[in-house]
Structure formats: structure tokens, C-alpha cells
Design a protein around this motif. Structure first.
Motif, PDB file in Angstrom:
ATOM      1  N   THR A  96       0.789  -1.109   0.113  1.00  0.00           N
ATOM      2  CA  THR A  96      -0.105  -0.078  -0.078  1.00  0.00           C
ATOM      3  C   THR A  96       0.770   1.227   0.017  1.00  0.00           C
ATOM      4  OG1 THR A  96      -1.616  -1.244   1.535  1.00  0.00           O
ATOM      5  CG2 THR A  96      -1.920   1.113   1.381  1.00  0.00           C
ATOM      6  N   THR A  97       1.883   1.373   0.844  1.00  0.00           N
ATOM      7  CA  THR A  97       2.609   2.280   1.223  1.00  0.00           C
ATOM      8  C   THR A  97       3.373   2.853  -0.085  1.00  0.00           C
ATOM      9  OG1 THR A  97       4.231   1.004   2.239  1.00  0.00           O
ATOM     10  CG2 THR A  97       2.748   2.390   3.496  1.00  0.00           C
ATOM     11  N   GLU A  98       3.873   1.952  -0.786  1.00  0.00           N
ATOM     12  CA  GLU A  98       4.390   2.125  -1.964  1.00  0.00           C
ATOM     13  C   GLU A  98       3.845   2.671  -2.970  1.00  0.00           C
ATOM     14  OE1 GLU A  98       8.288  -1.064  -1.136  1.00  0.00           O
ATOM     15  OE2 GLU A  98       7.053  -1.313  -2.757  1.00  0.00           O
ATOM     16  N   ASN A  99       2.572   2.316  -3.345  1.00  0.00           N
ATOM     17  CA  ASN A  99       1.572   2.335  -4.388  1.00  0.00           C
ATOM     18  C   ASN A  99       1.086   3.779  -4.055  1.00  0.00           C
ATOM     19  OD1 ASN A  99       1.586   0.128  -5.945  1.00  0.00           O
ATOM     20  ND2 ASN A  99       0.327  -0.984  -4.543  1.00  0.00           N
ATOM     21  N   GLY A 100       0.973   4.115  -2.850  1.00  0.00           N
ATOM     22  CA  GLY A 100       0.383   5.455  -2.347  1.00  0.00           C
ATOM     23  C   GLY A 100       1.513   6.662  -2.496  1.00  0.00           C
ATOM     24  N   ILE A 101       2.687   6.263  -2.801  1.00  0.00           N
ATOM     25  CA  ILE A 101       4.060   7.237  -3.073  1.00  0.00           C
ATOM     26  C   ILE A 101       4.198   7.345  -4.379  1.00  0.00           C
ATOM     27  CG2 ILE A 101       6.263   7.978  -2.640  1.00  0.00           C
ATOM     28  CD1 ILE A 101       5.719   6.666   0.336  1.00  0.00           C
ATOM     29  N   GLY A 278      -1.317  17.026  16.236  1.00  0.00           N
ATOM     30  CA  GLY A 278      -1.085  17.873  15.104  1.00  0.00           C
ATOM     31  C   GLY A 278       0.298  17.579  14.667  1.00  0.00           C
ATOM     32  N   GLN A 279       1.052  16.300  14.580  1.00  0.00           N
ATOM     33  CA  GLN A 279       2.112  16.118  13.709  1.00  0.00           C
ATOM     34  C   GLN A 279       1.771  15.481  12.583  1.00  0.00           C
ATOM     35  OE1 GLN A 279       3.073  14.651  17.430  1.00  0.00           O
ATOM     36  NE2 GLN A 279       3.123  16.732  17.685  1.00  0.00           N
ATOM     37  N   ALA A 280       0.576  15.153  12.245  1.00  0.00           N
ATOM     38  CA  ALA A 280       0.075  14.558  10.957  1.00  0.00           C
ATOM     39  C   ALA A 280      -1.214  15.239  10.578  1.00  0.00           C
ATOM     40  CB  ALA A 280       0.169  13.098  11.199  1.00  0.00           C
ATOM     41  N   ASP A 281      -1.510  15.635   9.422  1.00  0.00           N
ATOM     42  CA  ASP A 281      -2.549  16.044   8.957  1.00  0.00           C
ATOM     43  C   ASP A 281      -3.630  15.094   8.285  1.00  0.00           C
ATOM     44  OD1 ASP A 281      -1.558  18.849   8.848  1.00  0.00           O
ATOM     45  OD2 ASP A 281      -0.481  17.713   7.223  1.00  0.00           O
ATOM     46  N   LEU A 282      -2.997  13.552   7.915  1.00  0.00           N
ATOM     47  CA  LEU A 282      -3.707  12.730   7.707  1.00  0.00           C
ATOM     48  C   LEU A 282      -3.506  11.310   7.837  1.00  0.00           C
ATOM     49  CD1 LEU A 282      -4.901  12.919   3.782  1.00  0.00           C
ATOM     50  CD2 LEU A 282      -4.484  10.618   4.705  1.00  0.00           C
ATOM     51  N   LEU A 283      -4.198  10.298   8.109  1.00  0.00           N
ATOM     52  CA  LEU A 283      -3.779   9.075   8.632  1.00  0.00           C
ATOM     53  C   LEU A 283      -4.424   8.298   7.633  1.00  0.00           C
ATOM     54  CD1 LEU A 283      -4.847   8.551  12.481  1.00  0.00           C
ATOM     55  CD2 LEU A 283      -2.685   9.323  11.616  1.00  0.00           C
ATOM     56  N   TYR A 284      -3.529   7.614   6.725  1.00  0.00           N
ATOM     57  CA  TYR A 284      -3.818   6.642   5.755  1.00  0.00           C
ATOM     58  C   TYR A 284      -4.301   5.263   6.068  1.00  0.00           C
ATOM     59  CZ  TYR A 284      -4.179   5.721   0.797  1.00  0.00           C
ATOM     60  OH  TYR A 284      -4.903   5.186  -0.489  1.00  0.00           O
ATOM     61  N   ASN A 285      -5.331   4.741   5.689  1.00  0.00           N
ATOM     62  CA  ASN A 285      -5.880   3.371   5.987  1.00  0.00           C
ATOM     63  C   ASN A 285      -5.842   2.989   7.463  1.00  0.00           C
ATOM     64  OD1 ASN A 285      -6.505   0.938   5.537  1.00  0.00           O
ATOM     65  ND2 ASN A 285      -4.525   0.401   4.710  1.00  0.00           N
ATOM     66  N   ILE A 286      -6.932   3.553   8.027  1.00  0.00           N
ATOM     67  CA  ILE A 286      -7.113   3.395   9.622  1.00  0.00           C
ATOM     68  C   ILE A 286      -7.908   2.225   9.660  1.00  0.00           C
ATOM     69  CG2 ILE A 286      -6.750   5.658  10.215  1.00  0.00           C
ATOM     70  CD1 ILE A 286      -9.759   5.921  10.752  1.00  0.00           C
ATOM     71  N   ALA A 287      -8.078   1.645  11.064  1.00  0.00           N
ATOM     72  CA  ALA A 287      -8.965   0.329  11.036  1.00  0.00           C
ATOM     73  C   ALA A 287     -10.175   0.695  11.243  1.00  0.00           C
ATOM     74  CB  ALA A 287      -8.723  -0.239  12.523  1.00  0.00           C
ATOM     75  N   PRO A 541     -10.356   9.096  -1.955  1.00  0.00           N
ATOM     76  CA  PRO A 541      -9.702   7.803  -1.613  1.00  0.00           C
ATOM     77  C   PRO A 541      -9.533   7.036  -2.787  1.00  0.00           C
ATOM     78  CG  PRO A 541     -11.435   8.376   0.034  1.00  0.00           C
ATOM     79  CD  PRO A 541     -11.541   9.242  -1.261  1.00  0.00           C
ATOM     80  N   ALA A 542      -8.309   6.406  -3.039  1.00  0.00           N
ATOM     81  CA  ALA A 542      -8.254   5.518  -4.041  1.00  0.00           C
ATOM     82  C   ALA A 542      -8.574   3.980  -3.689  1.00  0.00           C
ATOM     83  CB  ALA A 542      -6.819   5.527  -4.636  1.00  0.00           C
ATOM     84  N   ILE A 543      -9.543   3.378  -4.510  1.00  0.00           N
ATOM     85  CA  ILE A 543      -9.656   1.997  -4.102  1.00  0.00           C
ATOM     86  C   ILE A 543      -8.588   0.869  -4.263  1.00  0.00           C
ATOM     87  CG2 ILE A 543     -11.094  -0.096  -5.103  1.00  0.00           C
ATOM     88  CD1 ILE A 543     -13.017   1.954  -6.228  1.00  0.00           C
ATOM     89  N   GLN A 544      -7.565   1.147  -5.042  1.00  0.00           N
ATOM     90  CA  GLN A 544      -6.404   0.350  -4.805  1.00  0.00           C
ATOM     91  C   GLN A 544      -5.301   0.829  -4.346  1.00  0.00           C
ATOM     92  OE1 GLN A 544      -6.574  -0.747  -9.132  1.00  0.00           O
ATOM     93  NE2 GLN A 544      -8.217  -2.664  -8.944  1.00  0.00           N
ATOM     94  N   PHE A 545      -5.297   1.980  -3.624  1.00  0.00           N
ATOM     95  CA  PHE A 545      -4.244   2.587  -3.060  1.00  0.00           C
ATOM     96  C   PHE A 545      -3.304   3.282  -3.674  1.00  0.00           C
ATOM     97  CE2 PHE A 545      -5.785  -1.020  -0.130  1.00  0.00           C
ATOM     98  CZ  PHE A 545      -6.001  -0.481   1.129  1.00  0.00           C
ATOM     99  N   HIS A 546      -3.661   3.325  -4.956  1.00  0.00           N
ATOM    100  CA  HIS A 546      -2.743   4.425  -5.736  1.00  0.00           C
ATOM    101  C   HIS A 546      -3.216   5.631  -5.597  1.00  0.00           C
ATOM    102  CE1 HIS A 546      -2.409   0.441  -7.307  1.00  0.00           C
ATOM    103  NE2 HIS A 546      -1.171   0.659  -7.691  1.00  0.00           N
ATOM    104  N   GLN A 547      -3.064   6.181  -4.324  1.00  0.00           N
ATOM    105  CA  GLN A 547      -3.545   7.498  -3.835  1.00  0.00           C
ATOM    106  C   GLN A 547      -2.845   8.388  -4.574  1.00  0.00           C
ATOM    107  OE1 GLN A 547      -6.116   7.470  -1.737  1.00  0.00           O
ATOM    108  NE2 GLN A 547      -6.349   9.584  -2.422  1.00  0.00           N
ATOM    109  N   SER A 548      -3.697   9.664  -5.287  1.00  0.00           N
ATOM    110  CA  SER A 548      -3.113  10.634  -5.556  1.00  0.00           C
ATOM    111  C   SER A 548      -3.095  11.901  -4.733  1.00  0.00           C
ATOM    112  CB  SER A 548      -3.822  11.077  -7.129  1.00  0.00           C
ATOM    113  OG  SER A 548      -3.561  12.210  -7.623  1.00  0.00           O
ATOM    114  N   TYR A 549      -2.151  12.696  -4.853  1.00  0.00           N
ATOM    115  CA  TYR A 549      -2.395  14.023  -3.973  1.00  0.00           C
ATOM    116  C   TYR A 549      -2.401  15.104  -4.799  1.00  0.00           C
ATOM    117  CZ  TYR A 549      -1.761  11.073   0.056  1.00  0.00           C
ATOM    118  OH  TYR A 549      -1.944   9.807   1.050  1.00  0.00           O
TER     119      TYR A 549
END
Lengths: 556, 318
Positions: A96-101, A278-287, A541-549
Motif C-alpha cells: 500500500t505505502t509504495e503504491n500510495g507514494i 497535530g504532527q500529521a494531517d492525514l492518517l492513511y488507511n485506519i482500522a 480515496p483510491a480503491i486500490q491504494f494508488h492514492q493521488s495527492y
């Protein structure tokens, strides 16, 4: 499952480098859960997708995606996620994390559009099959430059696909483009793939092949260099990955953000604390069970990707007792309380799976709704037929990776059902690598996982989701041709069928046969939630984790 | 003393050889390898073989170890199988984080333990003593990660005085660096201080009734001098041994704390590379940590002779 065992959530969705999702393309694929107060949560329904009218499941778009207006430029978005990346080759990205970057650094000929579940043009302006269906020709975007300044041309496209064809590279996506016979560079802006014939699979696979500069295979793994909206800055292992705005991006006006910083925070409470302090703006993929916590706080918003491509499913060892008997496999299917799992462990934010395709998918076979609904009486009967009356001798070894609570919950649920049936079930919990090792050596009876099912086209879902197609013979369930005579021929036929109505009929037949065999029980599709501050705008949100910013901006 | 030093330093070599051999052996024996990490569970045997060949993972174990050793002998710690970064650069980035964390934790531990241990011994049975031993007991019982969560809940989430995560490099921003390390250092230091406190208290109690203390008092030496020069100094000798042992704990405790606070230190590097079976990085990290550990022990031994001139170093003046 992600290969980092210290990650608490689900992250490995093996796959796909889809292109970036741009502009006004697709908001329907995601649903905003109302934040603040007592607003009732919006249902996470997937978009109702009409069957595409053209063959090849490709929208006949010929222009670049339109760009949403109105975002504010500047700022740094800090994303916290459960795992660090492990390597820099986009062709090998499988977590996930690689795809998202990488999705923000690299682009592809066609991207996976989350709203329509179709592949749409990106670096290719358009493509067209020849009259004899022996080739497909791509007209490329012009004026696109790589981050190092060199122009993107047909030679780069040829190089990228040739590199992906190299089996020694070890990419999971090599098999996706096996229908390409050879590649011709027609001119700088035109490239032609010669094929074995018409291939639905090939177009659906486009989002998996990052276009990289010619002969850059050994350099991009040190300094990534693509055409995407963000440029590579740095990776400090276990600390952060930083990417910066590409000022020369070909889609003018994008991106809005100056920087995106990805922080791997493996410890789940710390990750949550990073957003809250306040050290992050977004949590990607939470439970999913954490959704209410953020939803009720007006400072945050939760966005979910629709539950259409991430089912929990199972690997079954079909070559040893008890699951070498089809009745035993069917009994298992009836013993999985799928609705209970969705309601209790996915916080209701999921959908029972009746097929590898979601109910909203154009190729879904509606006849399957209700099949294998939880029924322990039927399960007991089937066990008797399988030769395990009263569950006697029905002994199941389950394997799960550590650090994935939902896998464990599901396994425990099934363990209880098996014990109710009179059988025994043991759960072996190992670190991810050991788990993979046991799976590939077939030292297990049953193992739950969650996987991308390539919703972009059922030709991929059934042809290349390695656990099922009898062709890669070593699929984890050891599903072989002799178990289902005619099955793989049917899959191949559907993959090259041009007529959409015929495809729907073929896939209905395939789904029924597949579900009847019970070689890979389907459990539930899962919505994918992300929590962020209300300042974060334009996040889809990207369905397959290919998240675009690219279209994300900060309203501060 | 020089000869002693040289001998001790030479001892490092067999220790490191044994440790790295064991690490290599274990990483070889545990299931899975970097090819699995890259390819995931759905890869076929041919694909795995191709990637193993490309990475040199198909060589038998003794050969891999021999190659690694000869590289290390030339000062080259190798390159990660996965991310193409050299082990040197990974360690260079991670080691300062762990050293800084360990140092600050030690400072915190001493700041708590030294006064608390001494006072509670001298006022044995008082309210202060009971308080100290009571909290000490609590401190030993509470695991570091639990304390970390509690502290971060109070100071990062509720009071918002300190960041819960996110490491700032010393070179980038000294104050930010200190702020990012306060919670981890206090966590680790507090846990550590409870051990120190107990030993120091016991040490002081032992020494308090020695004849030379009585003599000193009888001579009319000021109480403060008695405590500091006669009692504490002598109580410190057994304490230094404990300190040396506890430094090892500090390094291993750092593994958990780095994980909890997402600090990019050596512990986290070891864990993440072990998880991805990145053998060269695992072995490199262990090698460096082993050397540090041996050097700390050496330093502790040398400290004895400074504190108590009666202790002679073997191989020294006889």
C-alpha cells in the motif's frame, strides 16, 4: 497483507500502479462520512456502474482528464501511515505505502478510474485496436516531461513495457501484459503493441506499468524520475519520504501542495496520537473500528473508499484432507458468518462478498446473492457427506500473519464455528514472512487474506489473481485444471471476447463455477477509511491504494 | 594499562565474529527471504528463483558469510537488498538517534535515581523512603511501552506540551530535537531509574554502617562530607557494575521506545530490516551494536579504577 509485520492494519493489497486520479474525474467512488455531532453516517455504497457500451471496458475518452478548479496552492501535507516503503522500483511496488507514494511520481498510459471502475487515458491520449485485432495503437500526450527535463516519448513507453516483460525482474505484473507480442515505435508520439489478439486484460493492465525514462532501470531505484505531479526529494529509512511539487507538470494548475511528507508510524496508538496532537494531517488507511472515534470529533473528517475491490477471502489447501473434498469446502463456506464479521469487526462498513466481484460491478452475477449464507445445519450435513459426521476428524490448521487484527478476528470466528460443528481448528500466528513461507509451501489448510481483485476488469480478476486461475499451477489453493474441466478455457475466452453482452454471460458462468468449487471462499468487501483534519480538501480515496495527492489542498 | 586496553580491544574481534556468525545463521534459518518480501505470497517458484539469483541469495550460507566477512574487513558493511542504500549510510542516519536517546535517558535516570536512592537510604523507613521504594516497585512493574502511552496521552494529547511522534534532527533544529526526545527519554529514563534507585539505596545502606563512616563522624567531619565523600563514593562502585549492565538494557529498551515513538534509530532499523529479511542490514546493525556494547563494558571496567584506585587492571602495574 503488508510485508511489514509491525504494521497493525491491513496493508498489503498486492498491486497495481494505477495512474493518478485527477480532477473532477471521480468523487462518486468515495463517500464522505459526515463529521461532527450526530449526523448519521452516509452509507458507503459503491457507484452504480452501468455496463460500458464499448468493448474492452475502456471509456472512449480522447482528451485528458479535466481539472477541478478552486484549490489553494502551497503548504505541506503530512501523511502518517502504518509502514515504511521497502524499495524504490515502481515495477515491484506491492504494498500500500509504495503504491500510495509512487502514484504521485509516476504516471501510466491509462489510469484506473475509481468512479467508473474503468481504465481511462492518462499519458496516452487515446488508443485504438486494429481492424484485425492483432495490434493496439496508442497516441501519446505531447509536451510531457520527466522530472529531469527529458521529454517523454514512445521510446520510453517501449522501454517501460519491455522492462516489465523481463521475467527476471520478478514483478508481479509481468504476467498482466503477457498478451503483448512485440512493441513498435511508430513515431515520437505513437506506439503500437502487437498482440496475440484482442485483449481485455492488456488494457486493464495499463495502470500497472509506470512510464519511466528509456534505459533508466538502474537509476530510478536510486532517484525516482517520472512524469507525475510530484518530484522525488528524499527517503530517510523509517523516518519519512518527501516529495515536492513538480512545477512543470503537464496538467497545468496542478498540484496544489508544495510538499507531501509520508511518515511511517508502526505503532497504532502513536499514529492516532500523531493526528490528534497535530504532527500529521492525514492518517492513511485506519482500522474500520476507529472510524467512529474520528467521525464524532468535529476537528476531523473520515473519507472512505467504497468496498468494491478489497475482499477478505481465503486460501484453501485443496490437495490434502479435509479440504480435498468439495463437500468439506462447501461446509466451510456455510460456516463463515460473513454478515456477523461485517457488522461486528468491520464496523458495518463493508459488504458481504458473493463473488470476487462486488455486487455493484457490471460483471457481477446477481444469481449468486445469498449463496453460502451462514447456515451451520447445512454445514453439518455437508460434513457428514464429506465423511466427517458430527465434525469428527474435521481438523483444520489456519495460518495468519501477526499484526493484522481483522485476519485474527475472522479466523477466530471461523474457529468457533468449526468447533460448534464438532471439528477442531488451530490458529498459527506467524510473522508475515513465515506466513508467506507456509502458504507457498502449502503447509496449511486455511488462511484468510485480503487482496486487490483487479476490479478494473474481470479478465484480470479471474485470469491473473494468481490464487485461482489454474494456469499458474502453483496458486496457493492448488486449484488445478482437473478440478474444473473447461474452466480455464472459459476464462481465456472471456478475456478476449469483444461483445459486452457475451462477456457478462461468460463471467456469470465463470463466477458460478468458481463459487461452486469453493476453492476460494469470499468473505466480505471492506471500505477503506482515512482520517484527516478538516483542513485537508480535495482528497479522493483510491480503491486500490494508488492514492493521488495532485488535487489535494490545505484550507488553513 | 595500555597493554590491558589493547588486549581488551583484541577481544572484541572474536566476540563480534561469534555474534555476526550467529546472526547470519539465524537469518538463514528463519523462513522467508527478501525475494518473498518483494514478490509476496502469489509468486511462483521460477519467479522467486529469478529474483534470488539477481540478489545473490542463491549462494549457500557459508559462502555468503565469507563474502560478507571479507567485505567488512575492507570496511564495507554492504548494501541493503531492498532499498539500494548502503548499510553505512543507514547506520550513520540511525545511530545518532539511538545514542542521543540513550544518553538523555541515562541523564534522566541519574537525575531521578541518585538523589532518590541516597535520600531514601539515609532516611530509611521515613515517608520519603516509602514513597521512593513504592514508586520504584511500580516503576519496575510497568512496561516501558505502557508508560510511553500514558505519558504521551498526558503530555502530547491532553496538555499538548510535547510532540507524540516525529523526530527532529539535532542539526536541523536543536530545540525541536530536544522536544522530540523528551517523552521517549523520560519514559526510558524513568523505567531505568527504578533499577538504579534500588541498587544505589542498597549500596548506601551497606556502606552507611562501615567502620570508616563511624570513624569519619567521630572525627567530626561534617555530615555532608561524610555522605558525599565516604558513603556515596563507596556505594558507587557496585552501582557502576549495575550501570554497565543496564546500558545494555538501555540499548534494547530503545528498540521498543523507538518503535512506540516512531524514532528512526538503530532499534527500529534492526526490526524493520529483520522483518523484511534484509540480512546485510540486520547483520550490520548487530555488528555495530555489539562493538558499542563491548566498548561500554570496557569503559565501565576502566571507571572502576578511577573510582577505586585499589582495583588494578590485570596486565597493568603489578
Amino acid at each position: 497483507v503488508d510485508h511489514d509485520p509491525f504494521h497493525v492494519e491491513i496493508t498489503r493489497r498486492d498491486l497495481l500502479r494505477a495512474g493518478t486520479l485527477l480532477g473532477g474525474a471521480a468523487v462518486a467512488g468515495a463517500v464522505v462520512v459526515a463529521c461532527g455531532g450526530n449526523a448519521t453516517p452516509a452509507p458507503t455504497t459503491a457507484p452504480a456502474t452501468p455496463a460500458p457500451t464499448t468493448a474492452g471496458s475502456v471509456a472512449p475518452a480522447t482528451s485528458a482528464p479535466t481539472i477541478a478548479a478552486g484549490g489553494k496552492s502551497g503548504g505541506t501535507l503530512r501523511v502518517a501511515q502504518g509502514a515504511d516503503i521497502t524499495q524504490l522500483d515502481p515495477f515491484l511496488a506491492n504494498i500500500t505505502t509504495e503504491n500510495g507514494i509512487f502514484s504521485n511520481i509516476y504516471e501510466t498510459l491509462g489510469y484506473f478510474d475509481d468512479a467508473s471502475l474503468l481504465v481511462k487515458p492518462q499519458l496516452a491520449k487515446s488508443w485504438e485496436w486494429a481492424a484485425d485485432n492483432k495490434s493496439v495503437t496508442f497516441a501519446l500526450q505531447t509536451g510531457v516531461k520527466f522530472h529531469d527535463g527529458t521529454p517523454m516519448t514512445a521510446n520510453d513507453v517501449k522501454y517501460a513495457f519491455t522492462r516489465m516483460q523481463d521475467k527476471t525482474l520478478g514483478s508481479a505484473y509481468t504476467a498482466l501484459i503477457s498478451d503483448i507480442v512485440s512493441i513498435d515505435v511508430v513515431d515520437d508520439a505513437t506506439v503500437r503493441f502487437n498482440t496475440k489478439g484482442f485483449s481485455n486484460k492488456l488494457i486493464a493492465a495499463l495502470p500497472n506499468v509506470a512510464i519511466i525514462p528509456n534505459n533508466s532501470g538502474s537509476t530510478i531505484t536510486k532517484t525516482p524520475n517520472g512524469t507525475g505531479p510530484f518530484k522525488w526529494v528524499e527517503w530517510v529509512v523509517n523516518d519519512h519520504v518527501k516529495i515536492a511539487k513538480n512545477p512543470d507538470y503537464w496538467q497545468t494548475g496542478l498540484p496544489y501542495l508544495d510538499f507531501v511528507v509520508f511518515q511511517p508510524i508502526t505503532d497504532e496508538p502513536t499514529r492516532t496520537a500523531a493526528l490528534q496532537s497535530g504532527q500529521a494531517d492525514l492518517l492513511y488507511n485506519i482500522a474500520l473500528t476507529d472510524v467512529p472515534q474520528f467521525k464524532t470529533d468535529p476537528k476531523y473528517q473520515v473519507l472512505l473508499a467504497a468496498p468494491v475491490d478489497q475482499p477478505y477471502d481465503a486460501y484453501i489447501n485443496t490437495k490434502r484432507a479435509p479440504f480435498n473434498k468439495i463437500e468439506a469446502r462447501e461446509a466451510l463456506c456455510y460456516a463463515i458468518d460473513r454478515k456477523g464479521f461485517v457488522d461486528n469487526f468491520l464496523g458495518g462498513l463493508g459488504d458481504v462478498a458473493y463473488s470476487p466481484l462486488a455486487k455493484t460491478h457490471w460483471a457481477f452475477d446477481p444469481k449468486l446473492v445469498g449463496k453460502y449464507d451462514y447456515d451451520l445445519t447445512k454445514a453439518a450435513d455437508l460434513l457428514t457427506q464429506a465423511g466427517y459426521p458430527g465434525g469428527k476428524g474435521f481438523n483444520v490448521t489456519m495460518v495468519i500473519p501477526t499484526g493484522f487484527p481483522e485476519h485474527k478476528e475472522l479466523s477466530t470466528l471461523v474457529q468457533a464455528a468449526i468447533q460448534t460443528l464438532g471439528g477442531t481448528a488451530s490458529i498459527q500466528e506467524d510473522d508475515v514472512n513465515t506466513w508467506v513461507d507456509k502458504l507457498t509451501k502449502h503447509e496449511f489448510d486455511l488462511g484468510f487474506d485480503t487482496d486487490v481483485k483487479h476490479a478494473s476488469d474481470p479478465a484480470l480478476t479471474f485470469g491473473l489473481t494468481y490464487l485461482w486461475h489454474p494456469d499458474p499451477k502453483d496458486n496457493l489453493s492448488q486449484f488445478t485444471d482437473d478440478m474444473a474441466p473447461g474452466y480455464s478455457a472459459l476464462v481465456d475466452q472471456a478475456s478476449s471476447e469483444q461483445d459486452q453482452t457475451k462477456r457478462v454471460a461468460l463471467y456469470a458462468q465463470i463466477q458460478e463455477q468458481f463459487m461452486d468449487l469453493a476453492v476460494g471462499p469470499m468473505v466480505a468487501f471492506r471500505a477503506i477509511p482515512h482520517a484527516m483534519t478538516t483542513a485537508v480538501q480535495g482528497f479522493v480515496p483510491a480503491i486500490q491504494f494508488h492514492q493521488s495527492y495532485a488535487s489535494v489542498w490545505l484550507n488553513s | 594499562v595500555k597493554r590491558y586496553l589493547a588486549l581488551r580491544l583484541l577481544n572484541v574481534i572474536p566476540v563480534v565474529l561469534i555474534i555476526t556468525f550467529l546472526v547470519f545463521l539465524f537469518t538463514y534459518l528463519i523462513p522467508g527471504d527478501p525475494a518473498n518480501v518483494i514478490l509476496g505470497p502469489h509468486a511462483g517458484p521460477e519467479q522467486l528463483a529469478a529474483v534470488r539469483l539477481r540478489m545473490g541469495l542463491d549462494n549457500p550460507f557459508p559462502e555468503r558469510y565469507a563474502i560478507w566477512l571479507s567485505e567488512v574487513a575492507q570496511g564495507n558493511l554492504g548494501t541493503s537488498y531492498l532499498n539500494n542504500q548502503t548499510v553505512d549510510s543507514l547506520v550513520a542516519s540511525a545511530l545518532p538517534v539511538t545514542l542521543e536517546l540513550s544518553f538523555l535517558s541515562l541523564v534522566v535516570a541519574m537525575l531521578i535515581a541518585v538523589p532518590a536512592g541516597i535520600i531514601s537510604a539515609i532516611r530509611k523507613g521515613s515517608v520519603v523512603d516509602r514513597l521512593v521504594t513504592g514508586t520504584g516497585f511500580l516503576g519496575i512493574s510497568i512496561p516501558a511501552f505502557m508508560l510511553a502511552i500514558i505519558l504521551s496521552y498526558i503530555f502530547a494529547l491532553n496538555l499538548r506540551w510535547l510532540p507524540a511522534t516525529g523526530f527532529v534532527r539535532l542539526g536541523d533544529d536543536a530545540i525541536g530535537n530536544l522536544r522530540s526526545l523528551i517523552l521517549p527519554a523520560v519514559t526510558l529514563g524513568t523505567v531505568l531509574s527504578t533499577q538504579f534507585m534500588r541498587y544505589l539505596r542498597a549500596g548506601v545502606l551497606d556502606v552507611m554502617h562501615e567502620d570508616y563512616v563511624t570513624t569519619a563522624r567521630a572525627k567530626g567531619v561534617r555530615e555532608r562530607t561524610v555522605v558525599l565523600r565516604h558513603i556515596v563514593r563507596n556505594a558507587l562502585i557496585p552501582f557502576i557494575t549495575v550501570l554497565g549492565l543496564q546500558l545494555g538494557y538501555l540499548l534494547s529498551g530503545a528498540v521498543i521506545i523507538e518503535q512506540v515513538f516512531a524514532l528512526p534509530g538503530m532499534g527500529r532499523l534492526a526490526l524493520s530490516s529483520l522483518a523484511s529479511r534484509d540480512y546485510e542490514v540486520v547483520t550490520g546493525v548487530v555488528l555495530i551494536m555489539a562493538v558499542i556494547f563491548v566498548l561500554i563494558n570496557l569503559a565501565v571496567d576502566l571507571l572502576y579504577s578511577v573510582l577505586d584506585p585499589r582495583i588494578r587492571l590485570s596486565g597493568g602495574a603489578r
